[in-house]
Design a protein around this motif. Sequence first.
Motif, short mmCIF file in Angstrom:
data_model
loop_
_atom_site.label_atom_id
_atom_site.label_comp_id
_atom_site.label_asym_id
_atom_site.label_seq_id
_atom_site.Cartn_x
_atom_site.Cartn_y
_atom_site.Cartn_z
N SER A 209 43.85 51.39 32.67
CA SER A 209 44.46 50.71 31.52
C SER A 209 45.98 50.63 31.68
CB SER A 209 44.13 51.47 30.24
OG SER A 209 42.76 51.54 30.06
N ASP B 278 42.10 55.79 31.60
CA ASP B 278 43.52 55.65 31.24
C ASP B 278 44.36 55.11 32.40
OD1 ASP B 278 43.02 56.55 28.72
OD2 ASP B 278 43.56 58.64 29.14
N LEU C 68 43.07 45.28 25.17
CA LEU C 68 42.32 46.30 24.43
C LEU C 68 40.82 46.04 24.38
CD1 LEU C 68 44.85 47.02 21.58
CD2 LEU C 68 44.28 48.46 23.53
N LYS D 51 39.45 46.46 27.97
CA LYS D 51 39.38 47.88 28.37
C LYS D 51 38.07 48.49 27.90
CE LYS D 51 41.37 52.32 27.51
NZ LYS D 51 41.69 53.22 26.51
N LYS D 52 37.68 48.16 26.69
CA LYS D 52 36.43 48.69 26.15
C LYS D 52 35.21 48.08 26.85
CE LYS D 52 34.12 49.26 21.73
NZ LYS D 52 34.14 48.91 20.31
N ILE E 203 42.00 44.87 15.91
CA ILE E 203 41.61 44.25 17.17
C ILE E 203 40.11 44.44 17.42
CG2 ILE E 203 41.93 44.31 19.67
CD1 ILE E 203 44.87 44.95 19.10
N GLU E 204 39.59 45.60 17.12
CA GLU E 204 38.15 45.83 17.30
C GLU E 204 37.34 44.95 16.35
OE1 GLU E 204 37.36 49.95 16.86
OE2 GLU E 204 38.36 50.49 18.73
N MET F 36 44.62 49.23 15.73
CA MET F 36 43.51 49.26 16.66
C MET F 36 42.23 48.75 15.98
SD MET F 36 42.92 50.24 19.79
CE MET F 36 41.76 50.94 20.86
N SER G 80 37.59 41.38 17.80
CA SER G 80 36.86 41.17 19.05
C SER G 80 35.36 41.33 18.88
CB SER G 80 37.38 42.11 20.13
OG SER G 80 37.12 43.45 19.78
#
Length: 113
Positions: free
Chosen positions: A86, A83, A73, A76-77, A4-5, A1, A8
């Motif tokens: 998502s 949830d 992901l 979604k943020k 990816i953060e 995770m 991005s």
Amino acid sequence: MNIIEKYSSKYPEEKIIKWFKQVCLAEAVSWFLLFTAMVWIRVEPKGLFAIIYISTMGSIHGLFFTLYLLLLLPVKKIFNWDDEDSIFALCAAFFPFATIWVDKKLARKNRDE
């Protein structure tokens, strides 16, 4: 995770949203082309062009399918999906043309209005 953060965060939200919208459409179009390839391979199972077409379309669709899942992901943020949204967006990847619905209905900043 965290990977990816970190990835991005290099790009502005507008660019990620633009990529997501393009990938949603491309995934749906590639699914349609893959479906035509599946029909063609049933009609002409030993045809060289049918085999090349289904192999090519399968690879292209797989690429857009994977890109859609990877972009879920950060999107979604950005859109603050709960949830339920998502999971729905994740399940939409497995149904034909559902990614277009996700693009039009879920991928908006002001959905309550």
